[in-house]
Every structure is written in C-alpha cells, then in structure tokens.
Design a protein around this motif. Sequence first.
Motif, short mmCIF file in Angstrom:
data_model
loop_
_atom_site.label_atom_id
_atom_site.label_comp_id
_atom_site.label_asym_id
_atom_site.label_seq_id
_atom_site.Cartn_x
_atom_site.Cartn_y
_atom_site.Cartn_z
N ASN A 78 0.82 -1.21 0.00
CA ASN A 78 0.00 0.00 0.00
C ASN A 78 0.85 1.26 0.00
OD1 ASN A 78 -2.41 -1.34 -0.14
ND2 ASN A 78 -2.73 -1.41 2.08
N ASN A 79 1.98 1.16 0.69
CA ASN A 79 2.89 2.30 0.71
C ASN A 79 3.43 2.59 -0.70
OD1 ASN A 79 5.98 3.11 0.97
ND2 ASN A 79 4.88 3.95 2.71
N SER A 82 0.61 3.92 -2.96
CA SER A 82 0.14 5.28 -2.69
C SER A 82 1.19 6.30 -3.16
CB SER A 82 -0.25 5.45 -1.23
OG SER A 82 0.81 5.91 -0.47
N LYS A 83 2.47 5.93 -3.10
CA LYS A 83 3.48 6.85 -3.65
C LYS A 83 3.33 6.99 -5.16
CE LYS A 83 7.25 6.53 -0.29
NZ LYS A 83 8.58 5.94 -0.03
N VAL A 85 0.53 6.59 -6.87
CA VAL A 85 -0.68 7.38 -7.11
C VAL A 85 -0.39 8.87 -6.89
CG1 VAL A 85 -3.01 7.86 -6.26
CG2 VAL A 85 -2.30 5.50 -6.67
N ASP A 86 0.43 9.18 -5.88
CA ASP A 86 0.81 10.58 -5.66
C ASP A 86 1.41 11.20 -6.92
OD1 ASP A 86 -0.02 10.55 -3.07
OD2 ASP A 86 1.96 10.33 -2.18
N CYS A 178 -0.21 -1.38 -13.07
CA CYS A 178 -0.27 -0.02 -12.56
C CYS A 178 0.02 0.89 -13.74
CB CYS A 178 0.81 0.04 -11.48
SG CYS A 178 0.81 1.50 -10.55
N ASN B 78 -13.53 6.45 -4.10
CA ASN B 78 -12.27 6.47 -3.37
C ASN B 78 -12.35 7.32 -2.12
OD1 ASN B 78 -10.96 4.71 -5.04
ND2 ASN B 78 -10.11 6.29 -6.37
N SER B 82 -11.72 5.74 1.51
CA SER B 82 -10.60 6.20 2.31
C SER B 82 -11.07 6.69 3.68
CB SER B 82 -9.76 7.24 1.57
OG SER B 82 -10.19 8.52 1.87
#
Lengths: 502, 502
Positions: A78-79, A82-83, A85-86, A178, B78, B82
């Motif tokens: 997840n980490n 999420s990076k 996605v950022d 991704c 989302n 979240s």
Amino acid sequence: MAGNDSLTKRITEQGDKVRKLKSAKVPKDEIAEEIAKLLALKAKVTSEDGTSSSKCKLILKTPKGTRDYGPEHMALRNNVLSKIVDVFKLHGAETIDTPVFELRDVLLGKYGEDSKLIYDLADQGGEILSLRYDLTVPFARYLAMNKISNIKRYQIAKVYRRDNPTMTKGRYREFYQCDFDIAGRYDPMVPEAECVRIACEVLSRFDLGSFKLKINHRQLLDGLFEACGVSSDQFRTICSSVDKLDKLPWEEVKAEMVNEKYLSPEIADKIGVYVQQRGHKELVDKLLADENLSKYQSAKDGLDGIKLLLEYCEYYNVADKVSFDLSLARGLDYYTGIIYEAVLCGGEADGVGSIAGGGRYDNLVGMFDAKNKSVPCVGISFGVERIFSILEAKNTAEKTKPRTTEVEVYVASAQKNLITERMKIINELWQNDFKAEHSYKMNPKILIQLQHCEETSIPWAVIIGEDELKRGVVTLRHVPSRQEEEVKRESLVDELKNKLRK
Amino acid sequence: MAGNDSLTKRITEQGDKVRKLKSAKVPKDEIAEEIAKLLALKAKVTSEDGTSSSKCKLILKTPKGTRDYGPEHMALRNNVLSKIVDVFKLHGAETIDTPVFELRDVLLGKYGEDSKLIYDLADQGGEILSLRYDLTVPFARYLAMNKISNIKRYQIAKVYRRDNPTMTKGRYREFYQCDFDIAGRYDPMVPEAECVRIACEVLSRFDLGSFKLKINHRQLLDGLFEACGVSSDQFRTICSSVDKLDKLPWEEVKAEMVNEKYLSPEIADKIGVYVQQRGHKELVDKLLADENLSKYQSAKDGLDGIKLLLEYCEYYNVADKVSFDLSLARGLDYYTGIIYEAVLCGGEADGVGSIAGGGRYDNLVGMFDAKNKSVPCVGISFGVERIFSILEAKNTAEKTKPRTTEVEVYVASAQKNLITERMKIINELWQNDFKAEHSYKMNPKILIQLQHCEETSIPWAVIIGEDELKRGVVTLRHVPSRQEEEVKRESLVDELKNKLRK
C-alpha cells in the motif's frame, strides 16, 4: 473396497513423491502442490465415513500461482502504490475502474499467441467471459464504448495470466498492473515526454538504485528493416528477434534471424550494425545523416520524433536518465510510435529486467469502434510486483520490519477490573482522532500489554492504575525510551496532542 | 447462402424482439442483453466479407451485472473508501489480501442455497476454481491455513455473485465488500462493543441522515424458540421467517410459520409476543425476569451478553444509536452470538434496507482446521455500494460534481510558440510537488485553456506571454474570481506556496 485399496496405493505413492521432493529441496511451491494432491487423496478416504466437511478441511491452499498477502506485505504494497498514485495525481490524472472480467470477444485477437494464457470463466448459461489479461485492452474498450476521445487516467488493478511463472522471482498468475495513459489527439512527443518524466519520478521515489530509460521508435525500426532489405511481412518477427538483445549476445540473435527466420546473413549483419548502437542526441544526428537510412520516410519520422522527445526531456530534467537504444523493440504488437522501457542498473538489480515500460498505441481503440475511429494513446505501465519484491528483499536483508498499523496510543491497565476505565479513556482518544487500541481482555497482564506496544512500535502508552485514578492522574509512557511521567487525567488529550501533533 | 438467409431471418426476429421490449418499457439492462444478441448476429453477417475484427467491434458492453466506473464515480468511491479505512486505522486494524478466486472446495458448503450464485472458472486443466463470494470465508481460510489465532484486520475488495440484481437499485454482480473483523479468544462483548462503535463512527462520517443499529443474539433466539416449544431442528427455518419482520407485518410472518413451516398457531403466537419487542436495557431486564424464558440457559446467556454489550456501548458513546430488537435474525447460518445490523431512519432512506451488518461467528475457522481448532471471530461488514448510491443520488439531486483530479495549477500560454517555456515552468512546479498540468498541444487557444481550468475547478493558472517573459514576469490568475496579478518569474514557486500551502 477395491477402489479404496487403489486409493491407499495412490496415497502411498504420492507420499513417497512428496518425501523425494522435500529431500531434493525443490522450490517450496512445487512441493506445496504435491502435498495438496496428497491431502486431497487422503480426504477421499476420510469422506467414506460420511463426514462431508472433512474434505474441505484438508485442502488448505490458495490456487496455483496465487498467494495471500499478510499485514506486513500489505503495509509495503500500500505504501508503494500510494506513492505511485501521488505521482499520477501530481500530473493531474483521473482514475477509472473496469470489471475484472470482460466478454471473451473483447480480449480475443489482442494478445497473439499469449491468448492461451487467458483465464476463462465456466459457461454457466449466459455470456462467455474471461478474466482481464491486462488493463490496456479494457481501457481501449472503455474509451470506444463511451466515445471518450481524450482522458489522462491511471488504473491500478490485478490482472490474470495462466502462466507458469517462477514464484520465487516474484511472478504470479494474479498480479497488479499499474498504468498511466494519455488518450487524445495532441502534438508530437508532448504526452510522450510527460510519460517519461512520470517514469523517472516514480522510480526515483523508491530506494531501487540507479535506473535508466531506454527509448526507441517503432517507425524507426520499420524504416531500418526496410533500409536493410527485410521484406515488410518479416518486420514483426525480426523485431521480436531484436528484442532479445537485452538478454542474448548479437551472435545468437543473428543466428536466430538466419537459421530460424531465413534472413540472409548479409541483411542480418546490416541490421546488426544499427541495432547495437545506443546513445543520445549525437546518435540521432548521426543516423539522420546516414544516407542509406534517411532515404526511408518512416526511419526519418522516427528519428525526428526521438530528437524532439530528447529535447523535451531536457526541459523535464530527465535527459540524463534517457538512453536512445536501437535494440529496444518491446513485445506487444500494438505499439505504433515511441516505445520505452526502464531498467535498473545496480549490480543487485541484475536479472530483474524491465521495471516499467510502455509506448504509443494509436490503433487499439479503433479496433473497438464500429467506424474504426481511432483515439491515439500513449502510456506507461509499472512492474509494481517487481518493485514490491525488490523492496521486500531489501527489508529482509536490512532486517527492517514495516509497521502494519498506525496505532499512536495504547491504553493499558496495571491492575484488574479497570476495563470500564480503559474504555472511557480510549473512547475519548478515538473521539479526538487518535489512533488507539487496548486489550480485548478484561484483565490483561501489564507486561504483555507493554510488550505488545514494543513489538508493534506503538510510540505512547497510557497506563492506568487504581491509585493513580484516585489521584486523578494517569501514567504516560514513551515506549521507545521507556520513560514515564504522570499527567492529569483531564489533560491527557492535550498532552497527547502536544506530543503527537507537533 | 442458405446459412446467411437463416441468419438474416434471425436478425429480423431478434430486431422485432428488441423493439417489442423497448415499447414494453422493460428494464434497460434486459433490453441491453437482447441488443447485444442482435449485434452479435449482425456481426456474423459482416464477418462474411472477411473483416475478421468487425465482430469484436460490435459487441461493446461490459458483462451482465457489471459496469465501468468513470472518473466521477471513482472520485466519490475512493473518497468513501478512504474515510472508512481511516476509521479502521483509528482502531489499529491491519489489512490483508487474498486471491480473487479460491479452490472451489473452500467455498462449497458455506453459503447454503446461495452456492448456485458462485461464479466458476472454466476447467482449463489444473485446479477447480471459483470467484470469491464474500470476504469472510477467504478470511477464515487464511486464518486456518496460516494458523493465526488473533488478528484485527480489514479488507476491502470486490466479490462476485451470479445474482439477478436490479442494477437500478445499485446492486451488481461485481461489487465491493468492506469488512472489519476481530479474531481471537477474548472476553465477552469487548470486541463486539468495538465493532458497534466502528459501525457508528463510519456511518456518522457520511451525510446519510440518522441511522440506528439493531442488535440481537443468536443464543437468545435459540432459547426463545426453545421456550416457545419449537423443536430444535426447526430453529433455523423459523429464524429465517423472523428475519422477514423488517419487511412484512407480523400477521404475514405468522402465516408463513403456520402454513409453510407447519408450526402450531399457538407456538407462533408465543414467538410473536417476543419478537415484536424492541427497546434498550429495560427490555433486557424485563426478559431476564421472564420466568418462562429465564429457565433456558441459552436465552439467559444471550440476554446477559446483550446487557453487557449495552453497558459497554455507553462507555463508547453509542448507546443512543443502539436498539435491542428481537426481530433481528440475519440470514447467514454461521453466526453464533451477537448479531447487528445498521439501518437508515430518514424518510428518503426507505427501501435502502441494511447498510452494515455482522456478528459473531466462532465456528467458521474450525471448519477449515484439520483438528477442528476454532478461532472465535466477530466482524462488521459495510454495504459500501449502498453508501455509494445514496451519496451519488444526493450529488445528482444537489447538482454537486465532485472533482476528479486534484490539480492546483494550470500552466497556460497566451501566444504561440511558448511550449518550451511552459515545460520549464511546469517542471519547476512538479519539482516542488505542485499538482500541475498544461495542454499537450503546441499552440492551444488561451480561451480553451482557461475554460478547462473553470470546468475542472483548478484554482490557479499561470499565464505566460512573450512580453511578460521579456519583463521577467508571469500572470497569476485566481480562476474562481478571475482576478489576475503579475508576479516575478523567479518567485513564482514561492508565491504559489504562499497561496496554496497556507
């Protein structure tokens, strides 16, 4: 009885097989499969005494090529996601979602020989369905179906391939893709340059060591083959030979072209001179000046494209990461323009292969449109499963254990019969948005509670005791330093805000 | 030719069928299916002139009961997910992931009659697989397989049911489940109270109107049936009749018990007296004092449990949301203790039904363990698809359009030939972590660029022009107010930090 006897025999044989594999130390997942077969056979015996549930008790595994991900894996995954996605959001991307299965006809004819790896659903009456094989074809179907002619979207989802991957290398039958893609009719290389920039940004955000991004152009490859005398019906197959240059020496690739694809050795040698070159702007200029090559329009177009992309890469501060590499060909048929692939350069990264890749595909959407109306697209796809395995291996090597929760405060009791006090305190903490937990036991031992805090890296513990409660105070313990202080019960929340929200 | 003639006939017939359905105004998804059949037939004709790709061009739909989610849907989804994950993390939950398919044997015998709704994968050689039907059974399989005896985990993932849902009500064959479960041998009602608290926290975080959480206890229901004279082999079927009391009046439920389940009217009436009661602590005390009921240990245990849970709910500040409701029975067989279900109370919420539910299931994990070793579990599952539809309907009614990107700054050019300047500026913005975008066209029209900012609610635009660049300035436009100011080119990043990071 005869049936049961032969069953007993099969169990004995299967048992022997498992023991042999174990002593031969073959990979764990192979053994697991044989064990599953053994258990299934044993279950058949058991089920003869009528206990119908015993069968499912015994086959305890996930399907071949898949696995569960426990909390530690998930924390890392997840980490990472999420990076990524950022970065996609930094570039203003939207996201969409499509079903995990598609009508089989949507997938057919898109993956060439790999179509045999598609998972089909059983025909239970109704439509004929298959699990998605990638995210690009569903994306193209989505664009055509909704008549969307421009969008900048990312999608992170699992795809399914009935491959026989080596799971020890982190390859599975169910895995994440991704993707970031830009669809729309725009000016040359502007979207491409942003995809390159995104690839570099994403890969820089992880501790993966140095990397480079190889770029090439499908039209240049076509023009080059033409210039060397390859007949156009052989472009594709020669292209796939060239693609092997990252793993094989030129001599072997040449041998394949000559012996398997019946190319004349002279033509192969001409190709060899070109495709072993890599460089930057100066190589583009050299090839543009090449009299043989520049006669061919598609070679010239390809080179012009690369030249422009390299210029844009300078404005986007990624020119030093990019390498023009004529041996890059990429497998998929649908590319029509720029193609790129990121590889890690570090010593440990050997054998990891490509970690991101993509390119321009201008005709895929048109395949779904009744009037063949095309929507030009360019995209980049990250091999996140490889990123996960590299980072996991690093964690293991460095004995780093990622936290699997974000708990900030643990509420502990030092004596018995304090559960209602704990509940009141933790409720106040939740009310104030502190991530907090306490034991679900009425009277947990204090040592066990504090041990839990240390093991799961919870920074703060509130310890309550009868005596302290009478005095209107609680003990606040900083778990890493084991330092404790008394704070007033009514100012606990403020104290914690001071300590945690600064 | 004969073949093509009969095809033409079938196309005519199918066309008639579609027209009839349309004029009969049957639900859209039914018509869509018939249209798909029609298109498939037409495709067969087209493919006779040799264009092999034309077939897939025409069947452009997602599988029955599924749909795509475009950027607006995804923004809302989302956002909802979240917020729910935030609550789970507030309570220190970890997350896990399991494969989308399981060995079919894992799923069999867990869902009773609903097993017919399971999606099977085709037998392509190898294991016999099915898509997951919920997240609870895979979770139990995971615990047993990994011999995990305590964990507090959440999982948000899609599940698959070959149902015939009304898609207009937001029910699909592919849909999200969103589960939080506590596994482990703990003290009575402590984990249950936290699940109740979590349900209330989650539902309060959305604009769903008021809600209440009905609670009941499986053991109380069993004891109550026993006390009324129901034979134990009828507990389950009578339980499912009782469960209908939220939709049907007592008279109809009684009729079902008497006419379909052959319960004597006297016994049914006795049950009726109990199950039509709802209340709070005082009702528990009244029933504990009921001489008939309190003779039955399991009734007493159930009541004691509810009493304790209601007490804990006070400490957790959710007592006012909770209602003890003897008519709550819940469908699934595997519950063994407390059960709960959240319903919306607002007028608009009528017909939405339960929006979250769960309970204790102490024996499910044991079904997967060879030695029957059980791991007690209690959990809560949110009907997120219902939450999505309610919030979407609200957005539509209020004409609110959620943003689908988070872009903060748009870099626009007022004249031609400024793309490289745009690239340099946007690169600086990305470098400084501003979410930024620009046009992928070389020379976009200024009005179109500004229109894009307004349509997608981008708050700031940097406008560059030749003259300004010469003077070392750029124009900063506040999009909502259309106010503009000139700022120095070299202090642009600082200016934006001031405006956006305050």
